[in-house]
Structure formats: C-alpha cells, structure tokens
Write a protein that holds these residues in place. Structure first.
Motif, PDB file in Angstrom:
ATOM      1  N   VAL A  63     -15.527  -1.788   1.130  1.00 22.36           N
ATOM      2  CA  VAL A  63     -14.832  -2.791   0.312  1.00 22.36           C
ATOM      3  C   VAL A  63     -14.392  -2.181  -1.008  1.00 22.36           C
ATOM      4  O   VAL A  63     -13.279  -2.439  -1.489  1.00 22.36           O
ATOM      5  CB  VAL A  63     -15.736  -4.024   0.091  1.00 22.36           C
ATOM      6  N   ALA A  64     -15.230  -1.333  -1.599  1.00 19.92           N
ATOM      7  CA  ALA A  64     -14.856  -0.672  -2.853  1.00 19.92           C
ATOM      8  C   ALA A  64     -13.666   0.249  -2.652  1.00 19.92           C
ATOM      9  O   ALA A  64     -12.755   0.302  -3.491  1.00 19.92           O
ATOM     10  CB  ALA A  64     -16.049   0.102  -3.405  1.00 19.92           C
ATOM     11  N   LEU A  65     -13.652   0.987  -1.547  1.00 18.63           N
ATOM     12  CA  LEU A  65     -12.525   1.880  -1.280  1.00 18.63           C
ATOM     13  C   LEU A  65     -11.233   1.103  -1.036  1.00 18.63           C
ATOM     14  O   LEU A  65     -10.171   1.480  -1.555  1.00 18.63           O
ATOM     15  CB  LEU A  65     -12.840   2.763  -0.071  1.00 18.63           C
ATOM     16  N   VAL A  66     -11.316   0.031  -0.282  1.00 20.98           N
ATOM     17  CA  VAL A  66     -10.124  -0.777  -0.010  1.00 20.98           C
ATOM     18  C   VAL A  66      -9.619  -1.425  -1.292  1.00 20.98           C
ATOM     19  O   VAL A  66      -8.411  -1.470  -1.547  1.00 20.98           O
ATOM     20  CB  VAL A  66     -10.424  -1.834   1.076  1.00 20.98           C
ATOM     21  N   THR A  67     -10.540  -1.898  -2.124  1.00 21.21           N
ATOM     22  CA  THR A  67     -10.144  -2.517  -3.386  1.00 21.21           C
ATOM     23  C   THR A  67      -9.472  -1.499  -4.308  1.00 21.21           C
ATOM     24  O   THR A  67      -8.439  -1.788  -4.925  1.00 21.21           O
ATOM     25  CB  THR A  67     -11.374  -3.129  -4.088  1.00 21.21           C
TER      26      THR A  67
ATOM     27  N   ARG B 201      -5.569  -1.600  -5.583  1.00 19.92           N
ATOM     28  CA  ARG B 201      -5.190  -1.576  -7.005  1.00 19.92           C
ATOM     29  C   ARG B 201      -4.252  -0.423  -7.301  1.00 19.92           C
ATOM     30  O   ARG B 201      -3.307  -0.556  -8.074  1.00 19.92           O
ATOM     31  CB  ARG B 201      -6.441  -1.474  -7.879  1.00 19.92           C
ATOM     32  N   HIS B 202      -4.508   0.728  -6.678  1.00 21.18           N
ATOM     33  CA  HIS B 202      -3.660   1.892  -6.902  1.00 21.18           C
ATOM     34  C   HIS B 202      -2.250   1.642  -6.367  1.00 21.18           C
ATOM     35  O   HIS B 202      -1.253   1.930  -7.045  1.00 21.18           O
ATOM     36  CB  HIS B 202      -4.286   3.114  -6.218  1.00 21.18           C
ATOM     37  N   ILE B 203      -2.161   1.105  -5.167  1.00 24.29           N
ATOM     38  CA  ILE B 203      -0.856   0.808  -4.575  1.00 24.29           C
ATOM     39  C   ILE B 203      -0.141  -0.272  -5.383  1.00 24.29           C
ATOM     40  O   ILE B 203       1.073  -0.196  -5.607  1.00 24.29           O
ATOM     41  CB  ILE B 203      -1.026   0.393  -3.100  1.00 24.29           C
ATOM     42  N   GLY B 204      -0.889  -1.256  -5.866  1.00 24.77           N
ATOM     43  CA  GLY B 204      -0.284  -2.298  -6.694  1.00 24.77           C
ATOM     44  C   GLY B 204       0.270  -1.732  -7.996  1.00 24.77           C
ATOM     45  O   GLY B 204       1.350  -2.117  -8.448  1.00 24.77           O
ATOM     46  N   GLY B 205      -0.478  -0.805  -8.596  1.00 17.55           N
ATOM     47  CA  GLY B 205       0.014  -0.168  -9.820  1.00 17.55           C
ATOM     48  C   GLY B 205       1.263   0.651  -9.575  1.00 17.55           C
ATOM     49  O   GLY B 205       2.206   0.648 -10.381  1.00 17.55           O
ATOM     50  N   LEU B 206       1.293   1.373  -8.454  1.00 21.86           N
ATOM     51  CA  LEU B 206       2.490   2.153  -8.124  1.00 21.86           C
ATOM     52  C   LEU B 206       3.693   1.243  -7.877  1.00 21.86           C
ATOM     53  O   LEU B 206       4.809   1.534  -8.331  1.00 21.86           O
ATOM     54  CB  LEU B 206       2.228   3.012  -6.887  1.00 21.86           C
ATOM     55  N   LEU B 207       3.477   0.147  -7.167  1.00 25.48           N
ATOM     56  CA  LEU B 207       4.581  -0.779  -6.909  1.00 25.48           C
ATOM     57  C   LEU B 207       5.069  -1.440  -8.193  1.00 25.48           C
ATOM     58  O   LEU B 207       6.272  -1.640  -8.374  1.00 25.48           O
ATOM     59  CB  LEU B 207       4.148  -1.836  -5.899  1.00 25.48           C
ATOM     60  N   ALA B 208       4.153  -1.767  -9.085  1.00 24.15           N
ATOM     61  CA  ALA B 208       4.558  -2.372 -10.360  1.00 24.15           C
ATOM     62  C   ALA B 208       5.359  -1.379 -11.186  1.00 24.15           C
ATOM     63  O   ALA B 208       6.381  -1.734 -11.793  1.00 24.15           O
ATOM     64  CB  ALA B 208       3.324  -2.830 -11.128  1.00 24.15           C
ATOM     65  N   GLY B 209       4.917  -0.112 -11.228  1.00 21.87           N
ATOM     66  CA  GLY B 209       5.670   0.909 -11.951  1.00 21.87           C
ATOM     67  C   GLY B 209       7.040   1.135 -11.346  1.00 21.87           C
ATOM     68  O   GLY B 209       8.035   1.317 -12.068  1.00 21.87           O
TER      69      GLY B 209
END
Length: 55
Positions: free
Chosen positions: A30-34, A38-46
């Motif tokens: 769960v920690a790895l998926v979370t 978050r990393h993918i969300g940050g990349l998409l936001a950027g």
C-alpha cells in the motif's frame, strides 16, 4: 465443590495472537502504490501546468 475454570489454557488470548505475515506485506504494498500514485500525480500536474503556460 471445586470452581470451574472458564478460560481454557489452549485457546490464545486476544493479546497473545501475533499478526499474520501478510499484514506487513500489505502495508508495504500500500505504501508503494501510494507513493507511485503521488509521484505520477505530481508529474501529471507539472505537465498540465507546463501545457497551460505554453505561449
């Protein structure tokens, strides 16, 4: 007349039960998926901000 012991010594108490090995594996996954989400969300936001400001 002797008193009857209601708790048997063969049944473990609630505090004596050790957690299953799958519980730590589930926490790690769960920690790895979370973290990945978050990393993918940050990349998409950027990427969205970069695309929005491309004049």
């Amino acid at each position: 007349m002797p008193k009857k012991n209601r708790t048997s010594s063969t049944t473990p108490h609630q505090g004596d039960v050790t957690p299953a090995p799958a519980s730590w594996w589930r926490l790690v996954s769960v920690a790895l998926v979370t973290g990945a989400a978050r990393h993918i969300g940050g990349l998409l936001a950027g990427l969205a901000v970069t695309w929005w400001q491309h004049d």
